[in-house]
Write a protein that holds these residues in place. Structure first.
Motif, mmCIF file in Angstrom:
data_model
loop_
_atom_site.group_PDB
_atom_site.id
_atom_site.type_symbol
_atom_site.label_atom_id
_atom_site.label_comp_id
_atom_site.label_asym_id
_atom_site.label_seq_id
_atom_site.Cartn_x
_atom_site.Cartn_y
_atom_site.Cartn_z
ATOM 1 N N ILE A 385 0.837 -1.198 0.000
ATOM 2 C CA ILE A 385 0.000 0.000 0.000
ATOM 3 C C ILE A 385 0.877 1.254 0.000
ATOM 4 C CG2 ILE A 385 -1.737 1.251 1.305
ATOM 5 C CD1 ILE A 385 -2.720 -1.375 0.145
ATOM 6 N N ILE A 386 1.915 1.216 0.808
ATOM 7 C CA ILE A 386 2.826 2.352 0.863
ATOM 8 C C ILE A 386 3.528 2.505 -0.480
ATOM 9 C CG2 ILE A 386 4.912 3.231 1.981
ATOM 10 C CD1 ILE A 386 2.820 3.258 3.975
ATOM 11 N N ARG A 388 2.489 1.628 -3.356
ATOM 12 C CA ARG A 388 1.593 2.104 -4.381
ATOM 13 C C ARG A 388 1.354 3.608 -4.256
ATOM 14 N NH1 ARG A 388 -3.694 -1.206 -5.903
ATOM 15 N NH2 ARG A 388 -4.910 0.075 -4.541
ATOM 16 N N GLU A 389 1.214 4.039 -3.020
ATOM 17 C CA GLU A 389 1.006 5.462 -2.815
ATOM 18 C C GLU A 389 2.242 6.235 -3.274
ATOM 19 O OE1 GLU A 389 -2.035 6.347 -1.910
ATOM 20 O OE2 GLU A 389 -1.422 8.407 -2.334
ATOM 21 N N ARG B 41 -2.413 -9.454 5.870
ATOM 22 C CA ARG B 41 -1.497 -8.334 6.116
ATOM 23 C C ARG B 41 -0.814 -8.483 7.465
ATOM 24 N NH1 ARG B 41 -1.498 -4.120 2.984
ATOM 25 N NH2 ARG B 41 -1.179 -2.580 4.616
ATOM 26 N N CYS B 46 0.311 -0.806 7.234
ATOM 27 C CA CYS B 46 -0.544 0.357 7.395
ATOM 28 C C CYS B 46 -2.011 -0.047 7.415
ATOM 29 C CB CYS B 46 -0.161 1.323 6.284
ATOM 30 S SG CYS B 46 -1.366 2.055 5.310
ATOM 31 N N PHE B 48 -4.572 1.201 6.156
ATOM 32 C CA PHE B 48 -5.441 1.631 5.066
ATOM 33 C C PHE B 48 -5.164 0.785 3.832
ATOM 34 C CE2 PHE B 48 -3.900 5.534 7.301
ATOM 35 C CZ PHE B 48 -4.926 5.550 8.228
ATOM 36 N N LEU B 49 -6.220 0.547 3.127
ATOM 37 C CA LEU B 49 -6.117 -0.261 1.916
ATOM 38 C C LEU B 49 -6.884 0.438 0.830
ATOM 39 C CD1 LEU B 49 -7.017 -3.933 2.801
ATOM 40 C CD2 LEU B 49 -4.837 -3.095 2.006
ATOM 41 N N GLU B 50 -6.340 0.380 -0.376
ATOM 42 C CA GLU B 50 -7.185 0.803 -1.480
ATOM 43 C C GLU B 50 -7.715 -0.456 -2.104
ATOM 44 O OE1 GLU B 50 -5.033 3.761 -3.893
ATOM 45 O OE2 GLU B 50 -4.479 4.427 -1.890
#
Lengths: 1105, 160
Positions: A385-386, A388-389, B41, B46, B48-50
């Motif tokens: 996620i990191i 990707r951001e 996970r 983190c 948050f996930l998209e």
């Protein structure tokens, strides 16, 4: 009464068990739900659970259907049904009973009934219609709890069409004395607004009343509606800005009851809601924005506590500040805040920091600069996620200079995450993008595929790629771009073994063989295919097909191809197949024959021409030496100054004659040797005396430099790239400190952002930036550590072909050559002939391109290394090729021999032409070339045959009697098709190319419309292997650039167009028919003189042949 | 907010609240996918996930995962605090809440959720007010049906 007793008794066990079960004290294990839950937790398999639930559902079904079931029992049953549904089992039969329970039960039962309804049903369910009356009744109830329950269910779901039925009652509740009712009513209206905005249009004024409600809870609830309304139409609510600002100020100032504090932050939910509203209101509206600057600043200031909730407010604040009309002071403060996020050790905050950056860099890309190192770290973060951001952020700061590095990072990411998707996407990218794609895209793709440890995931990716390519090849391959075919071949060659379980192991080989057979497959692609086949042939099954093809294709004329065959043979010989010696020998003999040049040293083919020329009065041939003597004798003219430049020390030249354009990049068999050689060569590439040394083989050299060490040449830098087999210490990946590595990456990622020295953390001297920029164009690999992988040499055809190219030369000629991998995208070439006035003297004309001829590249590196021999004959303009000419004389070349200048003289009847060739010996195309030619006395014409390879660029002509005082300064900025091939030649000043290209049909129409015609018989050209007609027309075509439209039997039609002069662009058509021993020609044109003139030239051309 | 899911470390769903109309099939698919994704996970990752076009905010409390799906422009951190506030409410109501409380009294957990979030929006952020509302409803039960109410009150610890 007995009922009560019974219930009391049934509840007793749970009471009794309270003490013994401390942890689960609040449950009633004896209840049916308790039993059910307990039963389920004791089960071990999914199957058992299914059976149990099925049984449970059966029993529930039975009970709900029974008329004797009381509402109380029903409530308990409903809870069990909800539980079963939560576990994923359908209990649709109970839906209707849930509604019934809500309808008929007491408050307690009603509550469960409503809950069950809200959990079971959807907004769209028809069952909901049955609920409308119940809701209406409860809304009008005097019991507050019932009203609350009704409002709660309405706020969650209500049939759209039935809104009018209850709307008046809900509206009424807005003025209810209890604040909880008002709040729920507002939320119910919010729901109505969401599902049917038209229905609540008339009560917008009541929303305002709710906004001014004395209870903060009701006011907060009304903000949900306003957020929605303002989002959709900010213009209509600008007047609310003042109120919103006031509310926010009060909240921030702690004016709300302490109840609303959350971790001692006043009403954070409310604050965030208000900030979002303000963002919508202030967007692109300076006036409105100005109203809120103060309160935004205060919010920023107040939110200083280190708690998630303050960060939540800060984040929203930053977003708002960057959304509304900008105020620089505020922006600065907000940007500072982002630092708190980005630098936080908490991963959630880091994520939001990146997100905030993503948001703000859209306004100012430089804001990313202070956080470069964090961004680089996040790029390799273990959390996808990191990552990707971070990529999202990089995507936003992408510019022309860092695009390749960023795209590469993205590809890497994609490979790691979405295998199948990735391959499919790349397939379509290749199919659509095709050959116009930047070469590094396929290279990166292949690298990604080959990289990584050999784990299951990588293997899956590869196998998927192989499978998808096999199915692609089984279909129609004609439309696939060559680059894609090359990629496919490589992948199939490397990874087909993964398909070993496949029933037919020869299938891949056959598909590849089919590819070889197809006409549209280019020679380069064939080499790739052959390379793949070589790799595959380690399995005996493949070998038969392979041999067949190899033998077949070794007869191919293209020498590049042969080399490939040869390398394949060697590999084969060395690795697997000793037993097929016969075949190898036969192949080798074939190849041998092909390699032996067939030279007619006596030049007997020129005899006819020479005798003709002598007969026509031409002077007999004299050697250059002889001629010079003659000149000296006759004119006593000193040629000293000019003598120097032409024969510039040939002996010192180390360049072999041939540089193949596209060789070897695909040849894994030879790459071992080739890289070594190119490594040697690489050490003599650039001279950088006087250039500040910033990058060495170990990376950035700031420290050593400050220590005052002698700089080593920059040349060292590319060498690791050239040498996959070089000692590991040379590889930057091991030689570099990780930190430096990151700095390098940072510099390549953030290139083009900001003013480099002031803002960026990684402070780099400007020369470095220049260097990186140069690299971006050809080899961005220099900056990215991951590119220094051995694989790259084998597969990255285009990025390295210039390197590999030199190897070919070396292996052929046995001489070391020099090549730089670095290629500047633009070269400046100054060819000055200022003091070398060419001499034109009578019939014996001589031109010496005198004076300093220099090739200046880049930052003033001057090198004159003349190439030895130039196979430029084929590039002579057609109309000059038949004329007597001097040898090609190399004038100079730049150090790495990628650009060379050479010249020759061509003697024409009425002029002497000095042809100057600029050859690009590199394989990479020159995309732009600025050529400045200063020539005082010559008339210069530009002739171009294509810029990608050896390019005769221009020739100058010295016509007899032309004034010498013309001052010409020709500046040619040539993009590839800027200049169409244009020939101008004195001898047939009026004619010819570009040929008039017409179809047979058009020809017929034009023929009829032209009025001026002429008929004449011409001599037929006879050759051994051609029809007389074809031979004649070919001769005309070659000499005069006529366009042969069609040849049918003994007739042929030809077209051309006048290039210059008064009738420019006018066509002329020829109809030729073989008549006995001559060619009857009928010419037609709209211009009267044209046929006559053309006929003359035709006659002349044919006589010469 | 689009929906909220509570599930155990074993992947068992404990609570689900959908604020957008979705078919049963979709709901099942979404919860299955999400449970899988989130359980995979690591703890240091983190929160948050998209996910599809949604943003997933999740947090683990003991053996329970709380997971919310919000829209893209929503504030992740505040969503995280919504979860936290909900846990606080449960904790206050049940008295140091554990997974079993929620398993056996899930309907109570739903009632609390409905007082806190309504239609996917935070309805009442004051802890006191939420609990007051729940208490009132519970109290009303007691008044209407003394025996049952009395017993069920007993089966719960005094909610303050």
């Amino acid at each position: 009464m007995s009922d009560v007793v019974e219930k009391t008794l049934s509840a007793l066990p749970s009471l009794l068990s309270l003490d013994s079960q401390a942890g689960a004290g609040k449950l009633s294990p004896s209840s049916k739900l308790g039993n059910l839950i307990k039963g389920i937790t004791e089960l071990t398999s999914k199957h058992e659970e299914e059976t149990l639930i099925k049984k449970e559902l059966e029993s529930i079904k039975e009970q709900v259907a029974s008329p004797n079931t009381t509402m109380r029992q029903m409530k308990e049953i409903m809870v069990r049904a909800i539980y079963c549904e939560m576990l994923g089992y359908q209990a649709s039969f109970s839906y209707i009973h849930a509604i019934k329970l809500a309808q008929q039960g007491s408050v307690l039962e009603k509550r469960v009934g409503y809950l069950a309804v809200s959990l079971f049903l959807n907004e769209t369910d028809e069952f909901l219609l049955l609920l409308v009356n119940t809701v209406l009744k409860d809304l009008q109830s005097t019991n507050l709890i019932e009203v609350c329950m009704a409002l709660t269910v309405v706020s969650q779901m209500f049939p759209k069409d039935m809104i009018p039925a209850i709307l008046p009652v809900v509206e009424e509740k807005l003025t209810h004395p209890k604040e909880i009712i008002r709040r729920k009513a507002v939320l119910a209206l919010y729901k109505f607004y969401l599902i049917a905005p038209n229905q609540v249009q008339h009560i917008h004024s009541k929303f305002r009343k709710a906004l001014c409600d004395k209870d903060p809870g009701v006011m907060t609830a009304s903000l949900h509606i306003y957020l929605q309304l303002i989002k959709e139409n900010p213009e209509s609510y600008k007047d609310l800005t003042g109120s919103m600002v006031t509310i926010l100020r009060q909240v921030v100032g702690g004016k709300l009851p302490l109840d609303f504090n959350y971790h001692s932050v006043p009403a954070p939910w409310l604050q965030i809601q208000l900030l979002r509203i303000l963002a919508y209101l202030g967007k692109e509206d300076q006036g409105t924005s100005e109203m809120m600057y103060d309160v935004l600043e205060e919010s920023l200031r107040r939110a200083e506590m280190n708690h998630n909730i303050t960060y939540a407010i800060l984040f929203e604040c930053v977003k708002t500040i960057y959304t509304v009309h900008p105020k620089s002071q505020l922006l600065e403060k907000a940007a500072e805040c982002i630092g708190n996020f980005v630098l936080s050790p908490k991963i959630n905050l880091k994520y939001l920091g990146l997100k905030a950056l993503t948001y703000v860099v859209q306004q100012d890309a430089n804001l990313a600069l202070p956080h470069q190192m964090t961004i680089i770290e996040c790029l390799d973060h273990s959390d996808v996620i990191i990552k990707r951001e971070t990529l999202e952020l990089l995507f936003r700061i992408t510019n022309a200079q860092n695009v390749t590095v960023i795209v590469e990072k993205m590809l890497e990411f994609l490979r790691l995450t979405y295998n199948v998707w990735f391959i499919q996407t790349m397939n379509s990218v290749f199919s659509l993008g095709g050959d116009v794609m930047q070469p590094d895209i396929p290279n990166n793709f292949l690298r990604l595929l080959a990289e990584g440890v050999d784990n299951v995931e990588d293997r899956q990716l590869r196998l998927f790629a192989v499978d998808s390519y096999v199915s692609l090849l089984q279909g129609e391959t004609a439309k696939l771009p060559q680059r894609f075919l090359q990629v496919i071949s490589w992948v199939l060659g490397e990874y087909s073994y993964l398909r070993e379980e496949e029933s037919d192991p020869g299938s891949v080989m056959r598909l590849l063989a089919r590819l070889l057979d197809q006409r549209h497959t280019s020679t380069e692609t064939r080499s790739w295919v052959l390379g793949a086949m070589t790799k595959l042939c380690s399995s005996p099954v493949y070998t038969a097909i392979y041999w067949q093809n190899l033998h077949c294709y070794s007869t191919e004329r293209h020498w590049l191809y042969k080399t490939k065959c040869l390398s394949s043979l060697f590999k084969l010989y060395l690795t697997t197949l000793i037993f097929e010696v016969d075949l190898i020998i036969s192949c080798l003999s074939w190849l041998w024959c092909c390699f032996i040049p067939q030279v007619d040293s006596s030049l007997s083919f020129l005899d006819g021409y020479v005798s003709d020329a002598l007969a026509a009065g031409a002077a007999p041939y004299k050697s250059p030496h002889q001629r010079q003597e003659d000149l000296v004798q006759e004119k006593a003219l000193s040629l000293e100054p000019y003598g120097l430049s032409l024969p510039v020390s040939l002996s010192s030249c180390s360049i072999t004659d041939r540089r193949s354009p596209t060789l070897l990049s695909m040849s894994s068999g030879l790459s071992g040797n080739s890289t070594e050689l190119s490594h040697q060569e690489g050490s003599t590439t650039l001279k950088l005396e006087g250039v500040k040394r910033v990058w060495g083989k170990d990376g950035y050299l700031a420290q050593q430099q400050s220590a005052g060490e002698t700089p080593t040449p920059l040349v060292e830098l590319p060498s690791p790239l050239l040498s996959p087999q070089s000692p590991p210490s040379q590889k930057p990946s091991s030689g570099l400190e990780p930190d430096q590595e990151k700095r390098q990456l940072a510099s390549s990622l953030f290139v083009g952002l900001g003013s480099h020295n002031s803002v960026c953390l990684v402070r780099l001297p400007s020369t470095v930036w220049l260097f990186i920029k140069n690299c971006q164009s050809a080899n961005q690999s220099n900056v990215v550590k991951s590119l220094f992988k051995p694989f790259y040499i084998n597969s990255c055809q285009s990025a390295l072909h210039n390197l590999l190219d030199s190897t070919t030369v070396a292996s052929e000629g046995g001489a070391a050559t020099t090549t730089t991998p670095q290629q500047t995208s633009q070269r400046t070439l100054d060819h000055t002939t200022s003091n070398g006035n060419p001499h034109v003297e009578g019939t014996e004309q001589r031109v010496e391109a005198g004076g300093p001829l220099s090739l200046i590249r880049g930052n003033g590196m001057v090198a004159v290394v003349p190439p030895r021999d130039l196979p430029l004959t084929s590039h002579l303009p057609a109309e000059l090729s038949g004329l007597a000419r001097s040898e090609f004389t190399p004038l100079c070349s730049d150090q790495d021999s990628s650009l060379a200048l050479s010249a020759c003289r061509v003697y024409k009847e009425d002029a002497l032409v000095l042809l100057v060739f600029i050859s690009n010996n590199n394989d990479s195309a020159l995309h732009q070339m600025v050529l400045q030619l200063t020539c005082k006395e010559l008339e210069v014409y530009i002739f171009q045959t294509g810029l990608n390879n050896k390019v005769p660029l221009f020739f100058s002509e010295i016509p007899v009697g032309r004034s010498r005082n013309q001052d010409r300064n020709t500046r040619v900025s040539s993009n590839r098709d800027l200049e169409k091939p244009r020939i101008f030649c004195e001898s047939f000043r009026n004619f010819c190319s570009p040929p008039l290209t017409v179809s047979t049909g058009d020809y017929g129409k034009m023929w009829l419309s032209f009025s001026h015609d002429l008929k004449q018989n011409l001599r037929l050209v006879t050759t051994e292997h051609q029809e007389p007609l074809t031979a004649t027309l070919d001769a005309l075509k070659g000499k005069l650039h006529l366009h042969v439209v069609d040849i049918i039997g003994s007739e042929g039609i030809v077209a051309c167009r006048l290039l210059q002069g008064p009738g420019q662009g006018q066509p002329c058509l020829l109809h030729c028919r073989v008549h006995a021993d001559s060619l009857a020609v009928w010419l037609r044109s709209p211009v009267p003189e044209l046929p006559d003139s053309l006929l003359y030239h035709c006659q002349k051309a044919l006589t010469e042949t | 907010m689009q929906f909220m899911l509570l599930f155990s470390r074993q992947g068992k769903l404990r609570l689900q609240k959908w604020y957008v109309p979705l078919s049963d099939k979709e709901r099942k698919k979404i919860s299955r996918d999400l449970v899988q994704t989130i359980l995979a996970r690591k703890p240091k990752m983190c929160s948050f996930l998209e996910w599809r076009d949604l943003k997933i905010v999740y947090k683990r409390y003991a053996s329970l995962y709380f997971c919310c799906a919000v829209e893209d422009q929503d504030n992740e951190l505040i969503t995280l605090e919504i979860i936290h506030r909900y846990v606080e409410l449960l904790d206050k109501y049940f008295g140091s809440v554990c997974e079993l409380d929620i398993i056996f009294n899930f309907e109570k957990a739903y009632f609390i959720l409905d007082e806190f979030l309504l239609g996917g929006e935070a309805q009442e952020t004051s802890k006191k007010n939420v609990l007051k509302a729940i208490e009132q409803a519970d109290l009303l039960q007691e008044l209407w049906e003394p025996p049952q109410g009395w017993l069920s009150e007993l089966s719960l610890p005094a909610s303050t």
